[in-house]
Design a protein around this motif. Sequence first.
Motif, PDB file in Angstrom:
ATOM      1  N   LEU A 214     -40.264  92.186  11.642  1.00 59.01           N
ATOM      2  CA  LEU A 214     -39.213  91.811  10.690  1.00 59.01           C
ATOM      3  C   LEU A 214     -39.770  91.690   9.274  1.00 59.01           C
ATOM      4  CD1 LEU A 214     -36.982  89.208  12.578  1.00 59.01           C
ATOM      5  CD2 LEU A 214     -36.320  91.427  11.659  1.00 59.01           C
ATOM      6  N   GLU A 215     -41.000  91.201   9.156  1.00 51.72           N
ATOM      7  CA  GLU A 215     -41.608  91.086   7.823  1.00 51.72           C
ATOM      8  C   GLU A 215     -41.827  92.467   7.217  1.00 51.72           C
ATOM      9  OE1 GLU A 215     -45.121  88.872   8.453  1.00 51.72           O
ATOM     10  OE2 GLU A 215     -44.095  86.939   8.747  1.00 51.72           O
ATOM     11  N   ARG A 216     -42.219  93.425   8.050  1.00 50.31           N
ATOM     12  CA  ARG A 216     -42.404  94.789   7.527  1.00 50.31           C
ATOM     13  C   ARG A 216     -41.065  95.408   7.119  1.00 50.31           C
ATOM     14  NH1 ARG A 216     -46.409  95.397  11.678  1.00 50.31           N
ATOM     15  NH2 ARG A 216     -44.942  96.522  13.007  1.00 50.31           N
ATOM     16  N   LEU A 217     -40.012  95.095   7.893  1.00 51.64           N
ATOM     17  CA  LEU A 217     -38.687  95.615   7.524  1.00 51.64           C
ATOM     18  C   LEU A 217     -38.194  94.972   6.227  1.00 51.64           C
ATOM     19  CD1 LEU A 217     -36.951  95.753  11.021  1.00 51.64           C
ATOM     20  CD2 LEU A 217     -37.698  97.683   9.622  1.00 51.64           C
ATOM     21  N   GLN A 218     -38.499  93.668   6.038  1.00 53.74           N
ATOM     22  CA  GLN A 218     -38.114  93.015   4.786  1.00 53.74           C
ATOM     23  C   GLN A 218     -38.851  93.639   3.606  1.00 53.74           C
ATOM     24  OE1 GLN A 218     -38.967  88.938   5.674  1.00 53.74           O
ATOM     25  NE2 GLN A 218     -36.954  88.563   6.651  1.00 53.74           N
ATOM     26  N   SER A 219     -40.100  93.988   3.822  1.00 56.18           N
ATOM     27  CA  SER A 219     -40.859  94.659   2.768  1.00 56.18           C
ATOM     28  C   SER A 219     -40.280  96.041   2.477  1.00 56.18           C
ATOM     29  CB  SER A 219     -42.328  94.773   3.190  1.00 56.18           C
ATOM     30  OG  SER A 219     -43.061  95.500   2.244  1.00 56.18           O
ATOM     31  N   ARG A 220     -39.854  96.725   3.533  1.00 53.69           N
ATOM     32  CA  ARG A 220     -39.268  98.052   3.359  1.00 53.69           C
ATOM     33  C   ARG A 220     -37.906  97.969   2.643  1.00 53.69           C
ATOM     34  NH1 ARG A 220     -40.375 102.703   6.502  1.00 53.69           N
ATOM     35  NH2 ARG A 220     -38.833 104.347   6.215  1.00 53.69           N
ATOM     36  N   GLN A 221     -37.198  96.854   2.847  1.00 55.49           N
ATOM     37  CA  GLN A 221     -35.885  96.680   2.236  1.00 55.49           C
ATOM     38  C   GLN A 221     -35.964  96.685   0.712  1.00 55.49           C
ATOM     39  OE1 GLN A 221     -34.033  92.919   3.035  1.00 55.49           O
ATOM     40  NE2 GLN A 221     -31.975  93.796   3.108  1.00 55.49           N
ATOM     41  N   LYS A 222     -37.099  96.263   0.168  1.00 56.27           N
ATOM     42  CA  LYS A 222     -37.252  96.258  -1.298  1.00 56.27           C
ATOM     43  C   LYS A 222     -37.249  97.672  -1.860  1.00 56.27           C
ATOM     44  CE  LYS A 222     -39.937  91.973  -1.104  1.00 56.27           C
ATOM     45  NZ  LYS A 222     -41.278  91.349  -1.306  1.00 56.27           N
ATOM     46  N   GLN A 223     -37.615  98.659  -1.019  1.00 59.78           N
ATOM     47  CA  GLN A 223     -37.637 100.057  -1.473  1.00 59.78           C
ATOM     48  C   GLN A 223     -36.426 100.838  -0.985  1.00 59.78           C
ATOM     49  OE1 GLN A 223     -41.345 101.353   0.166  1.00 59.78           O
ATOM     50  NE2 GLN A 223     -42.572 100.280  -1.358  1.00 59.78           N
ATOM     51  N   ASP A 224     -35.644 100.244  -0.106  1.00 56.27           N
ATOM     52  CA  ASP A 224     -34.486 100.930   0.448  1.00 56.27           C
ATOM     53  C   ASP A 224     -33.305  99.970   0.403  1.00 56.27           C
ATOM     54  OD1 ASP A 224     -32.646 102.429   1.753  1.00 56.27           O
ATOM     55  OD2 ASP A 224     -33.808 102.738   3.585  1.00 56.27           O
TER      56      ASP A 224
END
Length: 443
Positions: free
Chosen positions: A4-14
């Motif tokens: 989930l932390e990696r997805l939250q990080s990815r959300q900043k770019q998507d």
Amino acid sequence: MELLERLQSRQKQDADLFLHRMLLARQPVTLTGYKSLIDLPHTMMLLQQQAQNAVAEDRPLFALASGIGEYMNDADEQAVIAAISEGNLVVFPDGSDMTFKLTPVNRTLSRSIEAPTTENVLRGSISAFIEDIDTNLGILKKQFISDKLRIQSYWVGTDQRRRAIILYTEGKASSKFNHDLIQKIESNLDKDIPNLQALAHVLGFSKWVLAPGFNTTELPQNAAWALGQGKTVLFLDRFPFAIIMPSVIMDMFAAENDHNFLPIFMFIIRFLRIIGVLSNMLMPGLYVALVSVNPDVLRIELALSIAGSREGVPYPAVFETLLLLVILELTLESSVRLPKTIGPTITMVGGIILGQAVVQAQLVSNVLIIILAATTIASFAVVGFNNAVIIRLPKYLILILSAMYGVLGLFVGMMLVCASLASASVFGIPYLYKWKAREHSDG
């Protein structure tokens, strides 16, 4: 949870990626998916109803047999992104390592079925394929109702994931051809297919062969006819055409719609298409050969008439012909690209005003205007826009050889074109093969 932390990080770019927290039967969960693909309010309402049903029936919400979704084994970031790219919703229950993938309520992104824009139908259904691959599949299955229809679906690509569906008729299709085709697709699932050139590259087709490896059609009845003939149809998501393989030379002259006419008219129409292809390829080269290299083969009256029409033209016949051919190609391309309201204006300006102007300016002859107008009309007598584009190329080779060697060069050009077509094949099926429906599988 690290994922989930990696997805939250990815959300900043998507910005399209959402991570939404909610309670399902007092169980906190995190939902993730793409905003542009999922109708989140309706999906949450559906999830709440399923959770209430699970509570009412006194069964665990996230048990494997609960029906809340499909359990994802070894879910990592790449698998989750692949799942949500396919339009799924991924659920992460708090305090659990389990990850579920379920089908949400999707946004309505498809347009309604409309009439074809690149192919006209005189007698037959006027519905056309659209961008949505499932809708295309449904339209084709309505046209081709058979228990022998076989369908295989794949996800291809990594950067631009895309669905591909292969359809064939068991008992009629060549099992060797389908085996080779499916093997090619399955061995290249990691390659992106953004367009037909990429598809030809994935299938191993040579880019230097004149004959096409496949045809495209916008008409469901043409695709259904191909299935009945034992050919294979391929659908690509977001591509509103059916891709029919293999392509053989008769696809240029025969269409399913021809069978709605009397047989004698059907044969005359197909004969006219053959005349059209030959006229398109040979007439410019024949004009140059007879005017500039071998005028002695013409009757003296015709030779004098052509010479009179070229009086005052400062260029050799080959440059005169190339000049007008390039202008015609530019007119065709601009009329195709421009909006429908402007395209006819460009055609009129290019075909009538510009044609008359170049004759009055003595840049080309009247006879050449007639020949090239007939050549351009003849190029669109064949079946399918794809074939109409392909036959525009060989006439330039024949034209140059005719300008160099006259009638002999014209025959040499014809032999080269025939040799190129004869050497082309798709998974062992030659382009010049006379295709017919099989009664039984050859496998």
